[in-house]
Design a protein around this motif. Sequence first.
Motif, PDB file in Angstrom:
ATOM      1  N   LEU A 218       5.252  23.749  35.345  1.00 22.44           N
ATOM      2  CA  LEU A 218       4.650  24.277  34.125  1.00 22.44           C
ATOM      3  C   LEU A 218       3.143  24.042  34.111  1.00 22.44           C
ATOM      4  CD1 LEU A 218       7.091  23.464  31.167  1.00 22.44           C
ATOM      5  CD2 LEU A 218       6.389  25.701  32.015  1.00 22.44           C
ATOM      6  N   PHE A 219       2.727  22.853  34.525  1.00 20.18           N
ATOM      7  CA  PHE A 219       1.289  22.561  34.575  1.00 20.18           C
ATOM      8  C   PHE A 219       0.581  23.471  35.565  1.00 20.18           C
ATOM      9  CE2 PHE A 219       1.862  18.608  32.199  1.00 20.18           C
ATOM     10  CZ  PHE A 219       0.661  18.522  31.525  1.00 20.18           C
ATOM     11  N   ASN A 220       1.228  23.759  36.681  1.00 19.64           N
ATOM     12  CA  ASN A 220       0.599  24.633  37.674  1.00 19.64           C
ATOM     13  C   ASN A 220       0.392  26.043  37.129  1.00 19.64           C
ATOM     14  OD1 ASN A 220       0.470  22.596  39.578  1.00 19.64           O
ATOM     15  ND2 ASN A 220       2.446  23.118  40.492  1.00 19.64           N
ATOM     16  N   MET A 221       1.246  26.448  36.210  1.00 22.80           N
ATOM     17  CA  MET A 221       1.092  27.775  35.622  1.00 22.80           C
ATOM     18  C   MET A 221      -0.136  27.875  34.717  1.00 22.80           C
ATOM     19  SD  MET A 221       5.006  28.813  34.653  1.00 22.80           S
ATOM     20  CE  MET A 221       6.335  28.627  35.836  1.00 22.80           C
ATOM     21  N   LEU A 222      -0.685  26.734  34.303  1.00 23.40           N
ATOM     22  CA  LEU A 222      -1.883  26.766  33.460  1.00 23.40           C
ATOM     23  C   LEU A 222      -3.083  27.351  34.198  1.00 23.40           C
ATOM     24  CD1 LEU A 222      -1.623  23.268  31.708  1.00 23.40           C
ATOM     25  CD2 LEU A 222      -1.059  25.503  30.743  1.00 23.40           C
ATOM     26  N   SER A 223      -3.012  27.367  35.502  1.00 25.52           N
ATOM     27  CA  SER A 223      -4.125  27.923  36.292  1.00 25.52           C
ATOM     28  C   SER A 223      -3.798  29.302  36.847  1.00 25.52           C
ATOM     29  CB  SER A 223      -4.460  26.972  37.445  1.00 25.52           C
ATOM     30  OG  SER A 223      -3.324  26.763  38.273  1.00 25.52           O
ATOM     31  N   ASP A 224      -2.744  29.927  36.346  1.00 25.16           N
ATOM     32  CA  ASP A 224      -2.368  31.256  36.817  1.00 25.16           C
ATOM     33  C   ASP A 224      -3.426  32.286  36.422  1.00 25.16           C
ATOM     34  OD1 ASP A 224       0.418  32.623  37.852  1.00 25.16           O
ATOM     35  OD2 ASP A 224      -0.762  33.981  36.606  1.00 25.16           O
ATOM     36  N   ALA A 236       4.672  26.351  25.946  1.00 20.04           N
ATOM     37  CA  ALA A 236       5.863  25.572  26.314  1.00 20.04           C
ATOM     38  C   ALA A 236       5.535  24.087  26.415  1.00 20.04           C
ATOM     39  CB  ALA A 236       6.428  26.090  27.638  1.00 20.04           C
ATOM     40  N   LEU A 237       4.398  23.761  27.036  1.00 24.75           N
ATOM     41  CA  LEU A 237       3.997  22.357  27.165  1.00 24.75           C
ATOM     42  C   LEU A 237       3.717  21.738  25.799  1.00 24.75           C
ATOM     43  CD1 LEU A 237       1.673  22.615  30.296  1.00 24.75           C
ATOM     44  CD2 LEU A 237       3.819  21.344  30.141  1.00 24.75           C
ATOM     45  N   ILE A 258       3.304  12.796  37.604  1.00 23.25           N
ATOM     46  CA  ILE A 258       2.973  14.223  37.528  1.00 23.25           C
ATOM     47  C   ILE A 258       1.656  14.416  36.779  1.00 23.25           C
ATOM     48  CG2 ILE A 258       3.727  16.449  36.631  1.00 23.25           C
ATOM     49  CD1 ILE A 258       6.628  15.410  36.943  1.00 23.25           C
ATOM     50  N   LEU A 259       1.499  13.704  35.669  1.00 19.81           N
ATOM     51  CA  LEU A 259       0.275  13.830  34.874  1.00 19.81           C
ATOM     52  C   LEU A 259      -0.935  13.319  35.648  1.00 19.81           C
ATOM     53  CD1 LEU A 259       1.617  12.650  31.399  1.00 19.81           C
ATOM     54  CD2 LEU A 259       1.294  14.988  32.222  1.00 19.81           C
ATOM     55  N   VAL A 260      -0.759  12.223  36.370  1.00 17.95           N
ATOM     56  CA  VAL A 260      -1.866  11.670  37.165  1.00 17.95           C
ATOM     57  C   VAL A 260      -2.309  12.680  38.217  1.00 17.95           C
ATOM     58  CG1 VAL A 260      -2.491   9.891  38.830  1.00 17.95           C
ATOM     59  CG2 VAL A 260      -1.246   9.267  36.763  1.00 17.95           C
ATOM     60  N   GLY A 261      -1.334  13.316  38.859  1.00 23.06           N
ATOM     61  CA  GLY A 261      -1.678  14.333  39.850  1.00 23.06           C
ATOM     62  C   GLY A 261      -2.423  15.510  39.234  1.00 23.06           C
ATOM     63  N   GLN A 262      -2.017  15.923  38.042  1.00 22.54           N
ATOM     64  CA  GLN A 262      -2.686  17.040  37.370  1.00 22.54           C
ATOM     65  C   GLN A 262      -4.093  16.661  36.913  1.00 22.54           C
ATOM     66  OE1 GLN A 262      -1.687  20.229  37.098  1.00 22.54           O
ATOM     67  NE2 GLN A 262       0.061  19.655  38.387  1.00 22.54           N
ATOM     68  N   CYS A 263      -4.316  15.384  36.637  1.00 21.91           N
ATOM     69  CA  CYS A 263      -5.671  14.944  36.256  1.00 21.91           C
ATOM     70  C   CYS A 263      -6.663  15.112  37.398  1.00 21.91           C
ATOM     71  CB  CYS A 263      -5.639  13.477  35.806  1.00 21.91           C
ATOM     72  SG  CYS A 263      -4.889  13.237  34.175  1.00 21.91           S
ATOM     73  N   HIS A 264      -6.163  15.209  38.615  1.00 20.71           N
ATOM     74  CA  HIS A 264      -7.025  15.428  39.782  1.00 20.71           C
ATOM     75  C   HIS A 264      -7.058  16.899  40.197  1.00 20.71           C
ATOM     76  CE1 HIS A 264      -6.367  11.082  40.014  1.00 20.71           C
ATOM     77  NE2 HIS A 264      -7.437  11.026  40.774  1.00 20.71           N
TER      78      HIS A 264
END
Length: 721
Positions: A218-224, A236-237, A258-264
């Motif tokens: 879902l987080f990856n879709m934020l950059s679609d 959704a988030l 997962i959140l830590v990875g998305q922060c980078h």
Amino acid sequence: APAESPIPPATLRGLGDRSYDKRKNAALEVEALVRGLQERGDSDRICVVIAMLSQDFARSRNANHRKGGLIGLAASAIGLMSDIDSFLDSILPPVLECFDDPESRCRYYACESMYNIAKVARSHVLRFFNRIFDGLCKLFSDVDVDVKNGANLLDRLIKDIVTESETFDVEAFIPLLQKYIRRTNPYVRQLLVGWITVLDSVPEINMLDWLPDFLEGLFNMLSDGNREIRQAADNALAEFLREIKQADVVELGPMVDILVGQCHSKERFNRLTSMQWVREFIALGGDRLMPFYAEMLRAVMHCISDVELEIRGVADETNADLLELVRVTTQPFALPPLIQILTAELRSDHVPTRVAALNWISTMHGKDAQAMNGFIGELLPALLRTLSDEADEVVLLNLQVLARISMAEVQFERVLNELVQLFREDRRLLEARGSLIVRKLCILLDSTSIYIRLAGVLREVGDLEFVSIMVQSLNLILLTASELAPLRRVLKHCWDAEAPAEDRNVFRALFACWSHNPVATFSLCLLAQAYDLSTNLVDKFCELEVTVGLLMQVDKLVQLLESPVFIHLRLQLLDVNSDSHQDLLGSLYGLLMILPQSSAYKTLSDRLVTVSSLSVNLHAGRTAMAAAAVVEDKPAEGAAPQKKGRFRRGRPASATAASASSSGAPSPQAAASPGDEYAGLLQRFEDVQKRHQEFRLQQLQAKSLRGGQHVPAAPAAAMDA
């Protein structure tokens, strides 16, 4: 067809015809046939019909046959109606296989057939849900528009069936969701977000239990690239975060990584959203997130220097919340992971990150100094290296951390020892930041203790050239910095009669170290008003090698004599009747004689000429007053002579001494006389300077081609010549 075939030959020909209308009419005949067989309870012949439609048509190599087979299977399902569940295992597989058909029309008819079958079977098709969903993912990314439209209709129907069903197996679906949520196809992503939202809306399904399995997707879709997909994922988030905040119990730990990875992430929106989640997790989880403090700290340290102002703001607030959580917690937590991260972040290229890391170290040391002292071996090298930081803000905060560490006596000595070693290895740091470092430490700690300990450390250093330079720097700070005012006050009065022994010990400790630099030693004596010692030191200067560097230091000292620090010395030049006046003049005249003709020479000379003129005038005035007093006070003949004292500003030292001796009590000045000790201090100065001469000689010999070998004396004849 075989003679026993329940499907008439005309119907079979119609199913395989190129014409859609003929195939449709044939399908209606199949529907009626199956309905009749069902009414008679002839299940065997129904199975034969389905098998023929599957094998001879739906799986045929002929595209028209496959189309007829698909429409025939759908017609069979309609004919069966409520009894379809018993035959789904035979009807659905060939339809699902046609989702991969090379012919786009066949794929479309497969969607249509599946739609009609599902419409009849309803919840009974859910046992095939994963295969249906797998087919939908393929159909949603189809290049044919009609196929996509058909897939959309089928998708809506399946969602309705799942929503109204009470037996949907989410656990079996999650692996398939994990598989496809990593895909970047926008149509597949649109399908997935829609399904996640629908499943989350079903009251009987708690999607929070499975959120860690698809949260990253879902987080990856934020950059679609598709705005609608980004918005759908964000919605959704946001809904999931709202549910987490309202839920009684949610396992937050599995989502932290997962959140830590998305922060980078490279994407701004990903970093912002994930940092907002981390902040909410800190507020919700509290001590439950203790095992994940280090991971969250790493994320915060990264985002706190983000190029985006909004992200930096959220990261600052998150950092404050996490730091406060660590500060107030009473639960034990693992320090090594935090120390490792903070030590690494001190090397960050970004000032806010380095500042935040130092604040963390300071706070944690304030919380549990004993525990933190166990990691000084890892922290101290990084902290000392940070003293070379280009940002003054970082250096000043770093010094506060070092000062906090130095509150313990053992660490105090360790820090100063390492600091001297650092200055020795990095002379540029000593020149650029040495004054700032020493002054800040003197504010945060005790200036006297700092100087005494530094003097002790320097006495043990074998590099005499460095020691001399270091003493010169420390002496300049002592004479100019406002932070050293308490120490200057101690030194100014250390030889007073009422001064405590500890004050004199301070002078002794500094003198022993300051002896490595003649000018610094001389200025220390002037500051301590030990003028008889300073005048003897000047006499020793003739035995030294007078270099340009030494003359420059003398020049600087003359300038400092005109500063407020030495105002007491300049005023003492007026007190011509003082016992120390002669030594003070001798010290300054000796300094004047060392100087070459320069502006410093003129400055000091003018000052001393003024004092000499004052002395001459005072002496002439007093001589005239004394002669007049003799005439006026001459007694008449036969009268008894009268004794009158001479008025003098200040207390006559000789009279005071005589009075004290006549009363049998030692005078304060006599008790405080440091004459005996001065001899020892002078001897100390001579010994140290001899070491410096030998050191310089060794350096010259090391550079010689002879490598320090003995150079034979020149023959007498050559010397005569």
